[in-house]
Design a protein around this motif. Structure first.
Motif, PDB file in Angstrom:
ATOM      1  N   THR A   1       6.755   6.393   8.572  1.00  0.00           N
ATOM      2  CA  THR A   1       6.495   6.183   6.938  1.00  0.00           C
ATOM      3  C   THR A   1       7.891   5.764   6.384  1.00  0.00           C
ATOM      4  O   THR A   1       7.552   4.937   5.303  1.00  0.00           O
ATOM      5  CB  THR A   1       6.086   7.557   6.482  1.00  0.00           C
ATOM      6  OG1 THR A   1       4.886   8.136   6.952  1.00  0.00           O
ATOM      7  CG2 THR A   1       5.781   7.661   5.028  1.00  0.00           C
ATOM      8  N   ALA A   2       8.833   6.236   6.676  1.00  0.00           N
ATOM      9  CA  ALA A   2      10.040   5.561   6.234  1.00  0.00           C
ATOM     10  C   ALA A   2      10.025   4.024   6.221  1.00  0.00           C
ATOM     11  O   ALA A   2      10.505   3.486   5.214  1.00  0.00           O
ATOM     12  CB  ALA A   2      11.501   6.136   6.524  1.00  0.00           C
ATOM     13  N   GLU A   3       9.710   3.568   7.196  1.00  0.00           N
ATOM     14  CA  GLU A   3       9.607   2.036   7.723  1.00  0.00           C
ATOM     15  C   GLU A   3       8.041   1.413   7.142  1.00  0.00           C
ATOM     16  O   GLU A   3       8.492   0.295   7.393  1.00  0.00           O
ATOM     17  CB  GLU A   3      10.159   1.874   9.192  1.00  0.00           C
ATOM     18  CG  GLU A   3      11.301   2.340   9.500  1.00  0.00           C
ATOM     19  CD  GLU A   3      12.330   1.478   8.647  1.00  0.00           C
ATOM     20  OE1 GLU A   3      12.483   0.360   8.493  1.00  0.00           O
ATOM     21  OE2 GLU A   3      13.665   2.036   8.343  1.00  0.00           O
ATOM     22  N   ASN A   4       7.357   2.215   6.796  1.00  0.00           N
ATOM     23  CA  ASN A   4       5.856   1.666   6.594  1.00  0.00           C
ATOM     24  C   ASN A   4       5.232   0.988   7.742  1.00  0.00           C
ATOM     25  O   ASN A   4       4.903  -0.099   7.774  1.00  0.00           O
ATOM     26  CB  ASN A   4       5.818   0.951   5.367  1.00  0.00           C
ATOM     27  CG  ASN A   4       5.801   1.593   4.066  1.00  0.00           C
ATOM     28  OD1 ASN A   4       6.080   2.678   4.126  1.00  0.00           O
ATOM     29  ND2 ASN A   4       5.658   0.985   2.988  1.00  0.00           N
ATOM     30  N   THR A   5       5.351   1.319   8.868  1.00  0.00           N
ATOM     31  CA  THR A   5       5.164   0.859  10.058  1.00  0.00           C
ATOM     32  C   THR A   5       4.419   1.599  10.948  1.00  0.00           C
ATOM     33  O   THR A   5       4.746   2.945  11.223  1.00  0.00           O
ATOM     34  CB  THR A   5       6.598   0.155  10.851  1.00  0.00           C
ATOM     35  OG1 THR A   5       7.106  -0.500  10.020  1.00  0.00           O
ATOM     36  CG2 THR A   5       6.291  -0.553  12.042  1.00  0.00           C
ATOM     37  N   VAL A   6       3.587   1.148  11.918  1.00  0.00           N
ATOM     38  CA  VAL A   6       3.014   1.805  12.790  1.00  0.00           C
ATOM     39  C   VAL A   6       2.932   1.094  14.242  1.00  0.00           C
ATOM     40  O   VAL A   6       3.025  -0.097  14.239  1.00  0.00           O
ATOM     41  CB  VAL A   6       1.183   2.065  12.373  1.00  0.00           C
ATOM     42  CG1 VAL A   6       0.626   0.521  12.313  1.00  0.00           C
ATOM     43  CG2 VAL A   6       0.415   2.726  13.623  1.00  0.00           C
ATOM     44  N   TYR A   7       3.167   1.615  15.310  1.00  0.00           N
ATOM     45  CA  TYR A   7       3.459   1.153  16.455  1.00  0.00           C
ATOM     46  C   TYR A   7       2.435   1.607  17.545  1.00  0.00           C
ATOM     47  O   TYR A   7       1.814   2.389  17.182  1.00  0.00           O
ATOM     48  CB  TYR A   7       4.917   1.869  17.146  1.00  0.00           C
ATOM     49  CG  TYR A   7       5.891   1.602  16.157  1.00  0.00           C
ATOM     50  CD1 TYR A   7       6.392   2.644  15.172  1.00  0.00           C
ATOM     51  CD2 TYR A   7       6.787   0.462  16.180  1.00  0.00           C
ATOM     52  CE1 TYR A   7       7.495   2.512  14.303  1.00  0.00           C
ATOM     53  CE2 TYR A   7       7.753   0.172  15.156  1.00  0.00           C
ATOM     54  CZ  TYR A   7       8.291   1.207  14.448  1.00  0.00           C
ATOM     55  OH  TYR A   7       9.230   1.077  13.562  1.00  0.00           O
TER      56      TYR A   7
ATOM     57  N   ILE B   1       0.636  -1.121   0.028  1.00  0.00           N
ATOM     58  CA  ILE B   1       0.218  -0.086  -0.089  1.00  0.00           C
ATOM     59  C   ILE B   1       0.941   1.194   0.025  1.00  0.00           C
ATOM     60  O   ILE B   1       2.003   1.090   0.457  1.00  0.00           O
ATOM     61  CB  ILE B   1      -0.690   0.175   1.020  1.00  0.00           C
ATOM     62  CG1 ILE B   1      -0.196  -0.017   2.395  1.00  0.00           C
ATOM     63  CG2 ILE B   1      -1.860  -1.033   1.170  1.00  0.00           C
ATOM     64  CD1 ILE B   1      -0.848   0.483   3.790  1.00  0.00           C
ATOM     65  N   THR B   2       0.333   2.467  -0.285  1.00  0.00           N
ATOM     66  CA  THR B   2       1.093   3.577  -0.210  1.00  0.00           C
ATOM     67  C   THR B   2       0.913   4.097   1.222  1.00  0.00           C
ATOM     68  O   THR B   2      -0.475   4.781   1.429  1.00  0.00           O
ATOM     69  CB  THR B   2       0.302   4.559  -1.313  1.00  0.00           C
ATOM     70  OG1 THR B   2       0.658   4.097  -2.365  1.00  0.00           O
ATOM     71  CG2 THR B   2       1.350   6.093  -0.965  1.00  0.00           C
ATOM     72  N   PHE B   3       1.549   3.759   1.941  1.00  0.00           N
ATOM     73  CA  PHE B   3       1.431   4.068   3.394  1.00  0.00           C
ATOM     74  C   PHE B   3       1.086   5.202   4.006  1.00  0.00           C
ATOM     75  O   PHE B   3       0.180   5.274   4.703  1.00  0.00           O
ATOM     76  CB  PHE B   3       2.799   3.431   4.152  1.00  0.00           C
ATOM     77  CG  PHE B   3       2.882   3.379   5.352  1.00  0.00           C
ATOM     78  CD1 PHE B   3       3.301   4.431   6.189  1.00  0.00           C
ATOM     79  CD2 PHE B   3       2.456   2.451   6.233  1.00  0.00           C
ATOM     80  CE1 PHE B   3       3.181   4.486   7.618  1.00  0.00           C
ATOM     81  CE2 PHE B   3       2.237   2.469   7.809  1.00  0.00           C
ATOM     82  CZ  PHE B   3       2.762   3.266   8.391  1.00  0.00           C
ATOM     83  N   SER B   4       1.900   6.254   3.217  1.00  0.00           N
ATOM     84  CA  SER B   4       1.458   7.689   3.612  1.00  0.00           C
ATOM     85  C   SER B   4      -0.017   8.198   3.569  1.00  0.00           C
ATOM     86  O   SER B   4      -0.483   9.258   4.242  1.00  0.00           O
ATOM     87  CB  SER B   4       2.307   8.497   3.025  1.00  0.00           C
ATOM     88  OG  SER B   4       1.861   8.770   1.521  1.00  0.00           O
ATOM     89  N   ILE B   5      -0.744   7.726   2.764  1.00  0.00           N
ATOM     90  CA  ILE B   5      -2.130   8.142   2.409  1.00  0.00           C
ATOM     91  C   ILE B   5      -3.281   7.440   3.428  1.00  0.00           C
ATOM     92  O   ILE B   5      -4.206   7.815   3.450  1.00  0.00           O
ATOM     93  CB  ILE B   5      -2.695   8.161   1.175  1.00  0.00           C
ATOM     94  CG1 ILE B   5      -2.838   6.665   0.589  1.00  0.00           C
ATOM     95  CG2 ILE B   5      -1.671   8.927   0.272  1.00  0.00           C
ATOM     96  CD1 ILE B   5      -3.314   6.523  -0.842  1.00  0.00           C
ATOM     97  N   TYR B   6      -2.702   6.270   4.042  1.00  0.00           N
ATOM     98  CA  TYR B   6      -3.819   5.708   4.821  1.00  0.00           C
ATOM     99  C   TYR B   6      -3.709   6.087   6.321  1.00  0.00           C
ATOM    100  O   TYR B   6      -2.720   6.531   6.932  1.00  0.00           O
ATOM    101  CB  TYR B   6      -3.425   4.053   4.935  1.00  0.00           C
ATOM    102  CG  TYR B   6      -3.816   3.481   3.828  1.00  0.00           C
ATOM    103  CD1 TYR B   6      -3.049   3.482   2.488  1.00  0.00           C
ATOM    104  CD2 TYR B   6      -4.955   2.531   3.725  1.00  0.00           C
ATOM    105  CE1 TYR B   6      -3.551   2.847   1.424  1.00  0.00           C
ATOM    106  CE2 TYR B   6      -5.291   2.089   2.474  1.00  0.00           C
ATOM    107  CZ  TYR B   6      -4.530   2.083   1.576  1.00  0.00           C
ATOM    108  OH  TYR B   6      -5.149   1.486   0.193  1.00  0.00           O
ATOM    109  N   ASN B   7      -4.819   6.107   6.844  1.00  0.00           N
ATOM    110  CA  ASN B   7      -5.146   6.159   8.335  1.00  0.00           C
ATOM    111  C   ASN B   7      -4.992   4.907   9.027  1.00  0.00           C
ATOM    112  O   ASN B   7      -5.089   3.820   8.421  1.00  0.00           O
ATOM    113  CB  ASN B   7      -6.448   6.561   8.427  1.00  0.00           C
ATOM    114  CG  ASN B   7      -6.645   8.041   8.055  1.00  0.00           C
ATOM    115  OD1 ASN B   7      -6.112   8.907   8.051  1.00  0.00           O
ATOM    116  ND2 ASN B   7      -7.898   8.256   7.684  1.00  0.00           N
ATOM    117  N   MET B   8      -4.289   5.068  10.173  1.00  0.00           N
ATOM    118  CA  MET B   8      -3.919   3.568  10.816  1.00  0.00           C
ATOM    119  C   MET B   8      -4.389   3.454  12.102  1.00  0.00           C
ATOM    120  O   MET B   8      -4.887   4.534  12.880  1.00  0.00           O
ATOM    121  CB  MET B   8      -2.151   3.694  10.983  1.00  0.00           C
ATOM    122  CG  MET B   8      -1.572   3.935   9.939  1.00  0.00           C
ATOM    123  SD  MET B   8      -1.435   3.147   8.515  1.00  0.00           S
ATOM    124  CE  MET B   8      -0.671   1.699   8.938  1.00  0.00           C
TER     125      MET B   8
END
Length: 120
Positions: A73-79, A27-34
């Protein structure tokens, strides 16, 4: 193909800490809400914490001041940093990503879930 891979769950004593991670691909990580949801046995799944694509955060009242959601965003990761854990935080925690569309229903994906158990 979209993949959300969660890690970081486990068993911890009350008062302890855990950090959950959710690595996204496809996915284009930056445009998604997590968001992070949780579901305890016999309960409905509930939203615990959310972070928008712009970085705005929201928390359910029961975790305010104890949990912190963040995204890299650089790691496409949410914590999800969870401190001062309580037995009532015991649940399966799910990562969720979603975005609205101009036409049609929102697009969302779920991780496989990771168990968090807090002993008293």
């Amino acid at each position: 193909q979209v993949q959300l891979v969660e890690s970081g769950g486990g068993l911890v004593q009350a008062g302890g800490s855990l950090r959950l991670s959710c690595a996204a691909s496809g996915i284009t990580f930056s445009i998604y809400n997590m968001g992070w949801y949780r579901q305890a046995p016999g309960n409905q799944r509930e939203l615990v914490a959310a972070i928008t694509s712009g970085g705005t955060t929201n928390y359910v009242d029961s975790v305010k001041g104890r949990f912190t959601i963040s995204r890299d965003t650089a790691e496409n990761t949410v914590y999800l940093q969870m401190n001062s854990l309580k037995p009532e935080d015991t649940a399966v925690y799910y990562c969720n990503v979603q975005r609205m569309r101009v036409v049609g229903p929102r697009v969302q994906y779920w991780g496989q879930g990771t168990q968090v158990t807090v002993s008293s």
